[in-house]
Scaffold this motif. Structure first.
Motif, PDB file in Angstrom:
ATOM      1  N   HIS A 119      14.952 -44.358  -0.985  1.00 19.71           N
ATOM      2  CA  HIS A 119      14.646 -43.051  -0.709  1.00 19.71           C
ATOM      3  C   HIS A 119      15.230 -42.202  -1.610  1.00 19.71           C
ATOM      4  N   GLN A 152      18.465 -48.336  -4.627  1.00 22.64           N
ATOM      5  CA  GLN A 152      18.675 -49.926  -3.987  1.00 22.64           C
ATOM      6  C   GLN A 152      19.838 -50.496  -5.107  1.00 22.64           C
ATOM      7  N   VAL A 206      31.229 -38.767  -3.232  1.00 22.35           N
ATOM      8  CA  VAL A 206      30.440 -37.750  -2.648  1.00 22.35           C
ATOM      9  C   VAL A 206      29.294 -38.663  -2.029  1.00 22.35           C
ATOM     10  N   VAL A 235      26.591 -28.636  -4.849  1.00 27.66           N
ATOM     11  CA  VAL A 235      27.014 -29.646  -5.127  1.00 27.66           C
ATOM     12  C   VAL A 235      27.803 -29.556  -6.437  1.00 27.66           C
TER      13      VAL A 235
HETATM   14  C1  B12 Z   1       9.259 -40.043   1.466  1.00 26.39           C
HETATM   15  C2  B12 Z   1       9.849 -41.095   2.510  1.00 26.39           C
HETATM   16  C3  B12 Z   1       9.460 -42.589   2.030  1.00 26.39           C
HETATM   17  C4  B12 Z   1       9.161 -42.835   0.709  1.00 26.39           C
HETATM   18  C5  B12 Z   1      10.331 -42.932  -0.351  1.00 26.39           C
HETATM   19  C6  B12 Z   1       9.891 -42.485  -1.711  1.00 26.39           C
HETATM   20  C7  B12 Z   1      10.791 -42.063  -2.593  1.00 26.39           C
HETATM   21  N1  B12 Z   1      11.012 -42.602  -3.873  1.00 26.39           N
HETATM   22  O1  B12 Z   1      11.828 -41.500  -2.269  1.00 26.39           O
HETATM   23  C8  B12 Z   1       8.701 -44.457   1.020  1.00 26.39           C
HETATM   24  C9  B12 Z   1       7.314 -44.298   1.297  1.00 26.39           C
HETATM   25  C10 B12 Z   1       8.644 -45.516  -0.104  1.00 26.39           C
HETATM   26  C11 B12 Z   1       9.242 -44.735   2.168  1.00 26.39           C
HETATM   27  C12 B12 Z   1       9.607 -45.943   2.721  1.00 26.39           C
HETATM   28  C13 B12 Z   1      10.446 -46.462   4.018  1.00 26.39           C
HETATM   29  N2  B12 Z   1      10.642 -45.428   4.872  1.00 26.39           N
HETATM   30 CO1  B12 Z   1      10.677 -43.460   4.584  1.00 26.39          CO
HETATM   31  N3  B12 Z   1      10.591 -41.661   4.582  1.00 26.39           N
HETATM   32  C14 B12 Z   1      10.238 -40.683   3.779  1.00 26.39           C
HETATM   33  C15 B12 Z   1      10.243 -39.321   4.459  1.00 26.39           C
HETATM   34  C16 B12 Z   1       8.691 -38.757   4.981  1.00 26.39           C
HETATM   35  C17 B12 Z   1      10.810 -38.128   3.498  1.00 26.39           C
HETATM   36  C18 B12 Z   1      12.270 -38.424   2.898  1.00 26.39           C
HETATM   37  C19 B12 Z   1      12.129 -37.356   1.770  1.00 26.39           C
HETATM   38  O2  B12 Z   1      11.883 -37.570   0.744  1.00 26.39           O
HETATM   39  N4  B12 Z   1      12.849 -36.206   2.216  1.00 26.39           N
HETATM   40  C20 B12 Z   1      13.127 -35.050   1.071  1.00 26.39           C
HETATM   41  C21 B12 Z   1      14.396 -34.891   0.544  1.00 26.39           C
HETATM   42  C22 B12 Z   1      14.503 -33.580  -0.337  1.00 26.39           C
HETATM   43  O3  B12 Z   1      15.235 -34.855   1.591  1.00 26.39           O
HETATM   44  P1  B12 Z   1      16.501 -35.644   1.818  1.00 26.39           P
HETATM   45  O4  B12 Z   1      16.545 -37.109   1.364  1.00 26.39           O
HETATM   46  O5  B12 Z   1      17.229 -35.381   3.102  1.00 26.39           O
HETATM   47  O6  B12 Z   1      17.602 -34.989   0.764  1.00 26.39           O
HETATM   48  C23 B12 Z   1      18.220 -33.680   1.036  1.00 26.39           C
HETATM   49  C24 B12 Z   1      19.719 -33.860   1.700  1.00 26.39           C
HETATM   50  O7  B12 Z   1      19.745 -34.735   2.773  1.00 26.39           O
HETATM   51  C25 B12 Z   1      20.622 -34.027   0.729  1.00 26.39           C
HETATM   52  N5  B12 Z   1      20.982 -35.464  -0.054  1.00 26.39           N
HETATM   53  C26 B12 Z   1      20.340 -36.598   0.240  1.00 26.39           C
HETATM   54  N6  B12 Z   1      20.967 -37.504  -0.609  1.00 26.39           N
HETATM   55  C27 B12 Z   1      21.934 -36.925  -1.065  1.00 26.39           C
HETATM   56  C28 B12 Z   1      22.975 -37.221  -1.853  1.00 26.39           C
HETATM   57  C29 B12 Z   1      24.043 -36.487  -2.456  1.00 26.39           C
HETATM   58  C30 B12 Z   1      24.985 -37.241  -3.167  1.00 26.39           C
HETATM   59  C31 B12 Z   1      24.033 -35.281  -2.033  1.00 26.39           C
HETATM   60  C32 B12 Z   1      25.200 -34.432  -2.494  1.00 26.39           C
HETATM   61  C33 B12 Z   1      23.056 -34.622  -1.240  1.00 26.39           C
HETATM   62  C34 B12 Z   1      21.989 -35.628  -0.805  1.00 26.39           C
HETATM   63  O8  B12 Z   1      19.963 -33.275  -0.473  1.00 26.39           O
HETATM   64  C35 B12 Z   1      18.619 -33.421  -0.390  1.00 26.39           C
HETATM   65  C36 B12 Z   1      18.080 -31.982  -0.910  1.00 26.39           C
HETATM   66  O9  B12 Z   1      18.489 -31.099  -0.079  1.00 26.39           O
HETATM   67  C37 B12 Z   1      11.114 -39.532   5.601  1.00 26.39           C
HETATM   68  C38 B12 Z   1      10.848 -38.945   6.821  1.00 26.39           C
HETATM   69  C39 B12 Z   1      11.219 -37.437   6.712  1.00 26.39           C
HETATM   70  N7  B12 Z   1      10.380 -36.590   7.121  1.00 26.39           N
HETATM   71  O10 B12 Z   1      12.553 -37.105   6.454  1.00 26.39           O
HETATM   72  C40 B12 Z   1      10.903 -41.038   5.863  1.00 26.39           C
HETATM   73  C41 B12 Z   1      11.987 -42.002   6.642  1.00 26.39           C
HETATM   74  C42 B12 Z   1      13.418 -41.543   5.942  1.00 26.39           C
HETATM   75  N8  B12 Z   1      11.745 -43.266   6.062  1.00 26.39           N
HETATM   76  C43 B12 Z   1      11.973 -44.214   7.158  1.00 26.39           C
HETATM   77  C44 B12 Z   1      11.638 -45.499   7.030  1.00 26.39           C
HETATM   78  C45 B12 Z   1      11.933 -46.353   8.395  1.00 26.39           C
HETATM   79  C46 B12 Z   1      11.505 -46.204   5.876  1.00 26.39           C
HETATM   80  C47 B12 Z   1      10.663 -47.633   5.561  1.00 26.39           C
HETATM   81  C48 B12 Z   1      11.948 -48.685   6.221  1.00 26.39           C
HETATM   82  C49 B12 Z   1       9.644 -47.703   6.244  1.00 26.39           C
HETATM   83  C50 B12 Z   1       8.951 -49.354   6.305  1.00 26.39           C
HETATM   84  N9  B12 Z   1       8.960 -49.955   7.402  1.00 26.39           N
HETATM   85  O11 B12 Z   1       8.666 -49.979   5.238  1.00 26.39           O
HETATM   86  C51 B12 Z   1      10.645 -47.725   4.132  1.00 26.39           C
HETATM   87  C52 B12 Z   1      12.230 -48.231   3.619  1.00 26.39           C
HETATM   88  C53 B12 Z   1      12.101 -48.529   2.130  1.00 26.39           C
HETATM   89  C54 B12 Z   1      13.494 -48.773   1.532  1.00 26.39           C
HETATM   90  N10 B12 Z   1      13.888 -49.881   1.256  1.00 26.39           N
HETATM   91  O12 B12 Z   1      14.224 -47.753   1.815  1.00 26.39           O
HETATM   92  C55 B12 Z   1      12.602 -43.466   8.347  1.00 26.39           C
HETATM   93  C56 B12 Z   1      14.019 -43.674   8.508  1.00 26.39           C
HETATM   94  C57 B12 Z   1      14.462 -43.952   9.881  1.00 26.39           C
HETATM   95  C58 B12 Z   1      15.962 -44.390   9.852  1.00 26.39           C
HETATM   96  N11 B12 Z   1      16.497 -43.973  11.394  1.00 26.39           N
HETATM   97  O13 B12 Z   1      16.650 -44.972   8.994  1.00 26.39           O
HETATM   98  C59 B12 Z   1      12.285 -41.855   8.009  1.00 26.39           C
HETATM   99  C60 B12 Z   1      13.251 -40.911   8.674  1.00 26.39           C
HETATM  100  C61 B12 Z   1      10.755 -41.638   8.790  1.00 26.39           C
HETATM  101  C62 B12 Z   1      10.652 -42.087  10.308  1.00 26.39           C
HETATM  102  N12 B12 Z   1      10.899 -40.960  11.076  1.00 26.39           N
HETATM  103  O14 B12 Z   1      10.649 -43.057  10.809  1.00 26.39           O
HETATM  104  N13 B12 Z   1       9.803 -43.610   2.935  1.00 26.39           N
END
Ligand code: B12
Length: 250
Positions: A119, A152, A206, A235
């Motif tokens: 992700h 990864q 971080v 950040v």
């Molecule tokens: C898009 C997505 C995918 C895409 C990812 C594409 C990509 N290139 O990233 C794809 C389709 C590949 C995918 C795959 C999988 N996914 Co997915 N995915 C999502 C989804 C819908 C959105 C995540 C996202 O992009 N959020 C938007 C970003 C901007 O938000 P964020 O990550 O929170 O980041 C913010 C903050 O957290 C923070 N932040 C994040 N990281 C960092 C790092 C630092 C240093 C800092 C300072 C801040 C920071 O700043 C960001 C901006 O504010 C979520 C569900 C959801 N609605 O959240 C599920 C979700 C994360 N996925 C999930 C799952 C299970 C999977 C899979 C295992 C599914 C499967 N069976 O194959 C695979 C795993 C793949 C893998 N090896 O990791 C689950 C995780 C459940 C859990 N308990 O872990 C979720 C929650 C969906 C669900 N409800 O089941 N996924």
């Protein structure tokens, strides 16, 4: 605010909505029993009455529920504890100026997703120039050198690249939380950096992701935890606050 209760239909009625999945068959004639199981759980959690307002079988082995009901607990807002931002929020111009003044070189940031996590949207939101929520990402900052390793990345790879780049800060994203992978991976990463560097030379560590608890930094062995909704300026300002203040090992 003081003492408050949840609001559903009328002020202070204590009504809340809860969703969860049980490993029960909810198809056909099994539905009543499945709903009863959901109501029992909600009762045990303190909801009374507990109304199952939605039940959706997901295959033969699981059912998803939404329960609406009353809780009798009170919330005392005067005892709520939060992690406040304890540093000033800087504009990119201010951050660049502070880095230039303190380091007289660019501040190096190495980032990526560790473990099997693919992700990348979250780390890209912070690092990529296009940024997040109307803010430019760290690549936009003239005085920051950003190395984004993507998805990864193994911990040894991360340590090696951090060394090769002379990283001042390492930014790691963990979105998958199954079996506490985010906690285990973070601890492993923090331990590896402590082993690989003398304590006064270690880059700032971080981590970020939507399901971290901000108060867990010490427990995880990192310098800061960022959670959902983090913006790049928060950040960058943190990095400036910690690294420009310390003067940074050259
Ligand atoms: C898009 C997505 C995918 C895409 C990812 C594409 C990509 N290139 O990233 C794809 C389709 C590949 C995918 C795959 C999988 N996914 Co997915 N995915 C999502 C989804 C819908 C959105 C995540 C996202 O992009 N959020 C938007 C970003 C901007 O938000 P964020 O990550 O929170 O980041 C913010 C903050 O957290 C923070 N932040 C994040 N990281 C960092 C790092 C630092 C240093 C800092 C300072 C801040 C920071 O700043 C960001 C901006 O504010 C979520 C569900 C959801 N609605 O959240 C599920 C979700 C994360 N996925 C999930 C799952 C299970 C999977 C899979 C295992 C599914 C499967 N069976 O194959 C695979 C795993 C793949 C893998 N090896 O990791 C689950 C995780 C459940 C859990 N308990 O872990 C979720 C929650 C969906 C669900 N409800 O089941 N996924």
């Amino acid at each position: 605010m003081g003492i408050i209760r949840p609001y559903g239909d009328t002020t202070g009625d204590g009504m809340v909505q809860l969703s969860f999945t049980l490993p029960v068959n909810g198809e056909g004639q099994n539905l009543k029993l499945a709903e009863g199981a959901a109501a029992q759980l909600a009762h045990k959690m303190g909801m009374d009455p507990a109304l199952v307002v939605h039940a959706k079988p997901m295959g033969p082995d699981f059912t998803f529920f939404v329960v609406y009901g009353r809780v009798h607990h009170l919330v005392d807002t005067s005892t709520v504890e939060v992690v406040e931002r304890d540093y000033p929020l800087l504009t990119p111009k201010e951050a660049n100026a502070a880095i230039k003044r303190a380091l007289r070189r660019r501040l190096v940031v190495v980032g990526g997703c560790i473990g099997t996590d693919a992700h990348t949207v979250g780390i890209d939101a912070i690092l990529n120039i296009k940024g997040f929520a109307g803010e430019k990402g760290l690549e936009y900052y003239r005085e920051l050198k950003v190395v984004n390793l993507g998805a990864q990345v193994s911990v040894p790879q991360l340590v090696e690249r951090a060394r090769a780049e002379n990283a001042d800060a390492v930014l790691v994203s963990q979105v998958v939380t199954q079996r506490d992978a985010h906690l285990l991976n973070t601890r492993e990463m923090a331990a590896a950096f402590r082993e690989a560097y003398p304590s006064d030379r270690r880059p700032l560590l971080v981590v970020g992701g939507p399901r971290f608890d901000e108060s867990m930094a010490d427990e995880l062995g990192v310098d800061r935890v960022f959670v959902r909704g983090t913006t790049p300026a928060e950040v960058a300002s943190f990095l400036v606050h910690r690294l420009a203040r310390k003067g940074v090992a050259a």
